[in-house]
Design a protein around this motif. Structure first.
Motif, PDB file in Angstrom:
ATOM      1  N   LEU A 196      85.004  35.257  18.037  1.00  0.00           N
ATOM      2  CA  LEU A 196      84.515  35.985  19.195  1.00  0.00           C
ATOM      3  C   LEU A 196      83.343  36.880  18.798  1.00  0.00           C
ATOM      4  O   LEU A 196      83.269  37.366  17.669  1.00  0.00           O
ATOM      5  N   ALA A 197      82.436  37.088  19.715  1.00  0.00           N
ATOM      6  CA  ALA A 197      81.325  38.005  19.476  1.00  0.00           C
ATOM      7  C   ALA A 197      81.846  39.434  19.417  1.00  0.00           C
ATOM      8  O   ALA A 197      82.831  39.782  20.073  1.00  0.00           O
ATOM      9  N   GLU A 198      81.182  40.241  18.610  1.00  0.00           N
ATOM     10  CA  GLU A 198      81.587  41.640  18.477  1.00  0.00           C
ATOM     11  C   GLU A 198      80.364  42.545  18.632  1.00  0.00           C
ATOM     12  O   GLU A 198      79.237  42.172  18.278  1.00  0.00           O
ATOM     13  N   GLN A 199      80.621  43.742  19.168  1.00  0.00           N
ATOM     14  CA  GLN A 199      79.590  44.769  19.246  1.00  0.00           C
ATOM     15  C   GLN A 199      79.546  45.535  17.933  1.00  0.00           C
ATOM     16  O   GLN A 199      80.517  45.543  17.166  1.00  0.00           O
TER      17      GLN A 199
ATOM     18  N   THR B 141      84.631  56.927  18.979  1.00  0.00           N
ATOM     19  CA  THR B 141      84.075  55.614  18.639  1.00  0.00           C
ATOM     20  C   THR B 141      82.759  55.408  19.376  1.00  0.00           C
ATOM     21  O   THR B 141      82.699  55.554  20.598  1.00  0.00           O
ATOM     22  N   LEU B 142      81.718  55.069  18.627  1.00  0.00           N
ATOM     23  CA  LEU B 142      80.413  54.742  19.200  1.00  0.00           C
ATOM     24  C   LEU B 142      80.267  53.224  19.197  1.00  0.00           C
ATOM     25  O   LEU B 142      80.536  52.567  18.187  1.00  0.00           O
ATOM     26  N   ARG B 143      79.845  52.676  20.326  1.00  0.00           N
ATOM     27  CA  ARG B 143      79.794  51.216  20.440  1.00  0.00           C
ATOM     28  C   ARG B 143      78.523  50.799  21.190  1.00  0.00           C
ATOM     29  O   ARG B 143      78.164  51.390  22.206  1.00  0.00           O
ATOM     30  N   THR B 144      77.826  49.777  20.669  1.00  0.00           N
ATOM     31  CA  THR B 144      76.626  49.282  21.338  1.00  0.00           C
ATOM     32  C   THR B 144      77.010  48.485  22.578  1.00  0.00           C
ATOM     33  O   THR B 144      78.103  47.920  22.658  1.00  0.00           O
ATOM     34  N   ALA B 145      76.097  48.434  23.532  1.00  0.00           N
ATOM     35  CA  ALA B 145      76.329  47.602  24.712  1.00  0.00           C
ATOM     36  C   ALA B 145      76.136  46.124  24.363  1.00  0.00           C
ATOM     37  O   ALA B 145      76.784  45.252  24.942  1.00  0.00           O
ATOM     38  N   GLU B 146      75.256  45.841  23.393  1.00  0.00           N
ATOM     39  CA  GLU B 146      74.946  44.461  23.027  1.00  0.00           C
ATOM     40  C   GLU B 146      75.973  43.913  22.038  1.00  0.00           C
ATOM     41  O   GLU B 146      76.540  44.640  21.228  1.00  0.00           O
ATOM     42  N   TYR B 147      76.143  42.588  22.123  1.00  0.00           N
ATOM     43  CA  TYR B 147      76.982  41.861  21.180  1.00  0.00           C
ATOM     44  C   TYR B 147      76.091  41.079  20.223  1.00  0.00           C
ATOM     45  O   TYR B 147      74.959  40.733  20.544  1.00  0.00           O
TER      46      TYR B 147
ATOM     47  N   ASP C 177      77.401  49.860  11.122  1.00  0.00           N
ATOM     48  CA  ASP C 177      78.110  48.632  11.468  1.00  0.00           C
ATOM     49  C   ASP C 177      77.143  47.688  12.176  1.00  0.00           C
ATOM     50  O   ASP C 177      76.143  48.120  12.759  1.00  0.00           O
ATOM     51  N   GLY C 178      77.429  46.395  12.097  1.00  0.00           N
ATOM     52  CA  GLY C 178      76.624  45.392  12.778  1.00  0.00           C
ATOM     53  C   GLY C 178      77.487  44.497  13.633  1.00  0.00           C
ATOM     54  O   GLY C 178      78.687  44.317  13.360  1.00  0.00           O
ATOM     55  N   GLY C 179      76.908  43.940  14.671  1.00  0.00           N
ATOM     56  CA  GLY C 179      77.657  43.049  15.545  1.00  0.00           C
ATOM     57  C   GLY C 179      77.814  41.663  14.943  1.00  0.00           C
ATOM     58  O   GLY C 179      77.229  41.331  13.912  1.00  0.00           O
ATOM     59  N   VAL C 180      78.610  40.837  15.608  1.00  0.00           N
ATOM     60  CA  VAL C 180      78.901  39.475  15.146  1.00  0.00           C
ATOM     61  C   VAL C 180      78.668  38.505  16.300  1.00  0.00           C
ATOM     62  O   VAL C 180      79.069  38.772  17.438  1.00  0.00           O
TER      63      VAL C 180
ATOM     64  N   ALA D 280      74.948  75.811  16.141  1.00  0.00           N
ATOM     65  CA  ALA D 280      73.823  75.378  15.321  1.00  0.00           C
ATOM     66  C   ALA D 280      74.251  74.605  14.080  1.00  0.00           C
ATOM     67  O   ALA D 280      73.428  73.906  13.477  1.00  0.00           O
ATOM     68  N   GLY D 281      75.520  74.690  13.700  1.00  0.00           N
ATOM     69  CA  GLY D 281      75.968  74.011  12.494  1.00  0.00           C
ATOM     70  C   GLY D 281      76.437  72.585  12.721  1.00  0.00           C
ATOM     71  O   GLY D 281      76.654  71.846  11.746  1.00  0.00           O
ATOM     72  N   ASN D 282      76.604  72.178  13.983  1.00  0.00           N
ATOM     73  CA  ASN D 282      77.130  70.823  14.238  1.00  0.00           C
ATOM     74  C   ASN D 282      76.532  70.184  15.492  1.00  0.00           C
ATOM     75  O   ASN D 282      77.155  69.305  16.086  1.00  0.00           O
ATOM     76  N   ASP D 283      75.341  70.604  15.873  1.00  0.00           N
ATOM     77  CA  ASP D 283      74.794  70.135  17.157  1.00  0.00           C
ATOM     78  C   ASP D 283      73.667  69.113  17.018  1.00  0.00           C
ATOM     79  O   ASP D 283      73.078  68.709  18.017  1.00  0.00           O
ATOM     80  N   GLU D 284      73.357  68.652  15.797  1.00  0.00           N
ATOM     81  CA  GLU D 284      72.258  67.716  15.641  1.00  0.00           C
ATOM     82  C   GLU D 284      72.669  66.484  14.830  1.00  0.00           C
ATOM     83  O   GLU D 284      73.430  66.592  13.852  1.00  0.00           O
ATOM     84  N   LEU D 285      72.119  65.332  15.263  1.00  0.00           N
ATOM     85  CA  LEU D 285      72.324  64.083  14.533  1.00  0.00           C
ATOM     86  C   LEU D 285      71.186  63.130  14.874  1.00  0.00           C
ATOM     87  O   LEU D 285      70.445  63.331  15.840  1.00  0.00           O
ATOM     88  N   GLU D 286      71.067  62.080  14.079  1.00  0.00           N
ATOM     89  CA  GLU D 286      70.107  61.010  14.345  1.00  0.00           C
ATOM     90  C   GLU D 286      70.803  59.677  14.116  1.00  0.00           C
ATOM     91  O   GLU D 286      71.675  59.557  13.249  1.00  0.00           O
ATOM     92  N   LEU D 287      70.395  58.685  14.901  1.00  0.00           N
ATOM     93  CA  LEU D 287      70.980  57.347  14.795  1.00  0.00           C
ATOM     94  C   LEU D 287      69.866  56.299  14.779  1.00  0.00           C
ATOM     95  O   LEU D 287      68.755  56.551  15.259  1.00  0.00           O
ATOM     96  N   THR D 288      70.187  55.144  14.258  1.00  0.00           N
ATOM     97  CA  THR D 288      69.365  53.951  14.445  1.00  0.00           C
ATOM     98  C   THR D 288      70.229  52.949  15.193  1.00  0.00           C
ATOM     99  O   THR D 288      71.318  52.578  14.722  1.00  0.00           O
ATOM    100  N   ILE D 289      69.774  52.523  16.371  1.00  0.00           N
ATOM    101  CA  ILE D 289      70.551  51.606  17.223  1.00  0.00           C
ATOM    102  C   ILE D 289      69.715  50.369  17.498  1.00  0.00           C
ATOM    103  O   ILE D 289      68.602  50.462  18.039  1.00  0.00           O
ATOM    104  N   ASN D 290      70.208  49.243  17.116  1.00  0.00           N
ATOM    105  CA  ASN D 290      69.504  47.961  17.288  1.00  0.00           C
ATOM    106  C   ASN D 290      68.081  48.035  16.741  1.00  0.00           C
ATOM    107  O   ASN D 290      67.139  47.491  17.318  1.00  0.00           O
ATOM    108  N   GLY D 291      67.941  48.733  15.618  1.00  0.00           N
ATOM    109  CA  GLY D 291      66.646  48.838  14.963  1.00  0.00           C
ATOM    110  C   GLY D 291      65.753  49.926  15.504  1.00  0.00           C
ATOM    111  O   GLY D 291      64.649  50.130  14.984  1.00  0.00           O
ATOM    112  N   THR D 292      66.175  50.652  16.522  1.00  0.00           N
ATOM    113  CA  THR D 292      65.363  51.720  17.129  1.00  0.00           C
ATOM    114  C   THR D 292      65.901  53.078  16.701  1.00  0.00           C
ATOM    115  O   THR D 292      67.097  53.353  16.836  1.00  0.00           O
TER     116      THR D 292
END
Length: 504
Positions: free
Chosen positions: A243-246, A328-334, A361-364, A267-279
């Motif tokens: 099955l495809a996975e996100q 849990t953070l999950r992409t909309a794309e599979y 993590d990467g999708g399948v 101020a000690g826990n309010d910032e983060l950065e992500l890369t999502i689908n290469g963006t």
């Protein structure tokens, strides 16, 4: 948007976001000439940001929240177009109990399209009759009467609208006659309105397969998506091995926020950065404050991530869920093109959300076969690349692996007619050949006319020359005749005069 409203006690300046959703909240920064932003004088009265708040917050921006088939969903607008395929949900209010949304096919529209098909076919048939038939009243034949090409077109089209589709063998709808469309003696189509309505009501999928390129599904967990021109009609078994996975990142267990023990974002826990689908999202800043539920924290995190301009420009969004004691953070794309990575995290972020720098993590892609032949998986889509099913594309929507069922791929009457007409009109088709032949004949006639004109000119010139020569000859003969006449007259006179001298 700024407006002035009288609330009954005086005029009030009101600032409002132009768009809904948590991501469309805003701040008001000011620069006061007196150099102080804390004296509540001048422009300081309009300050509304992290440094201070002189305005009153009437309502914070928020996303619409709903539960669909047990799945919690949020959207920035009350008009939702991407939740149920082909349907738009307009949220009017909240409900303490589930509301059933029934999505039904637009049968009247389908009926209108079918009637339009019949009308178009009949117009074509009338045109064919006009150019190849015979009018007994006027005793006039069409200019293409007896033409074998036109006759071939008529027979081909009539065969397509009368014969059943073999791929639909065993179905209640196999031919146009099964839905109340019959062929008259004149060759046109006629619709039995009652029968057509009945079939649209009880066998809509089969009616669709009869007319259009479609795939009838016999099984669960997959849907027909599309096909290519090389896809052959037939029945194909569908099997899924993966099955495809996100892409999904699950945080470590954290303390569950509550009214008695809220989680404070500062101020000690309010910032983060992500890369999502290469963006890359860039720096994401959460709204500081105390949160008394994991759901509220999840909604805040999701809103700020999806509000990142880079993601909005790329059309990328994720969902954030809080279940048990875990975010849990999950992409909309599979599929293999879906990826998710934490590239920056404030030191206190793991304690609040369980998320740490470097989590990724990467999708399948889905894997399986169509018609017994391994197919290519991309996200949730499975596409046959070889064999008779080549180009057949299915979406795997279920959660089970193994043999899912069979898809009956059918090229319906409309599709077959389109293919037949395209073949007739193709640059290498019979109409092109016949048209070119007629053009060549016309060109030959033109050449013959030129040759005839040339011969006529040469003949005319020769006749004119002959006439001129003949005329000159006649003139010369007349001249000679006149000369001879005068000479003969002289000789006769001489003879007469000579005789009289002898007698003397």
């Amino acid at each position: 948007r700024a407006s002035v409203i009288n609330d009954g006690t005086g005029e009030r300046l009101v600032f409002s976001a132009m768009e809904t959703g948590a991501a469309n909240g805003f701040l008001v920064d000011v620069t006061d000439d007196d150099g102080s932003l804390g004296d509540d004088l001048g422009l300081s009265r309009l300050q509304f940001n992290e440094s201070g708040s002189s305005l009153q917050l009437n309502r914070a921006g928020g996303d619409a929240a709903l539960v669909v088939d047990g799945l919690a969903v949020t959207r920035p607008s009350n008009e939702i177009t991407d939740l149920l395929e082909g349907a738009t949900l307009n949220l009017r209010g909240t409900s303490a109990f589930p509301v059933e949304v029934k999505v039904e096919p637009d049968v009247s529209k389908a009926k209108g399209l079918i009637e339009g098909f019949v009308k178009a076919y009949n117009e074509l048939q009338k045109q064919l009759d006009a150019v190849s038939g015979y009018d007994a009243e006027t005793e006039q034949a069409g200019v293409l009467q007896g033409n074998s090409l036109v006759r071939g077109v008529e027979l081909s089209l009539r065969r397509l609208v009368t014969q059943p589709l073999s791929v639909l063998e065993g179905q209640s709808v196999r031919a146009l006659a099964d839905v109340g469309i019959i062929t008259t003696r004149e060759g046109t189509l006629e619709v039995d309105d009652t029968r057509l309505s009945d079939r649209l009501g009880d066998s809509l999928d089969q009616v669709a397969a009869l007319f259009a390129t479609d795939g009838l599904i016999e099984g669960t967990g997959f849907e027909f998506e599309s096909s290519r021109t090389e896809t052959a009609t037939g029945s194909y078994a569908v099997s899924v091995t993966q099955l495809a996975e996100q892409a999904a990142i699950a945080g470590a267990a954290v303390a569950v926020p509550s009214g008695a023990a809220p989680v404070t974002i500062d101020a000690g826990n309010d910032e983060l950065e992500l890369t999502i689908n290469g963006t890359e999202t860039g720096r994401i800043t959460l709204t500081q404050g105390s949160y008394t539920s994991g759901e509220a924290l999840a909604a805040e995190l999701q809103a700020r991530i999806n509000g990142a301009q880079a993601l909005r420009d790329a059309g990328i969004a994720i969902t954030v869920e809080f279940a048990g004691n875990q975010f849990t953070l999950r992409t909309a794309e599979y599929g293999s093109e879906a990826n998710l990575e934490v590239t920056y995290a404030d030191p206190g972020l793991p304690g609040a959300f369980g998320l740490s720098l470097g989590q990724a993590d990467g999708g399948v892609d889905v894997a399986g076969s169509i018609g017994g032949v391994p197919a290519e998986g991309f996200g949730r889509y499975l596409t046959a690349q070889t064999g008779n099913a080549s180009g057949l594309k299915l979406e795997i929507t279920g959660s089970e692996i193994g043999d899912l069922g069979v898809v009956r791929f059918s090229r319906g009457v409309s599709s077959l007619l389109e293919q037949a007409i395209d073949a007739f009109l193709d640059s290498d088709g019979p109409f092109s050949s016949a048209t070119q032949s007629l053009k060549n004949s016309i060109d030959d006639i033109g050449d013959d006319r030129l040759d005839l004109e040339d011969r006529m000119q040469r003949l005319e010139a020769r006749l004119v020359a002959q006439f001129s020569a003949m005329d000159a000859m006649v003139a010369q003969l007349n001249q000679t005749s006149s000369f001879l006449t005068s000479q003969l007259a002289g000789l006769e006179s001489l003879a007469r005069n000579g005789g009289r001298r002898n007698s003397n």
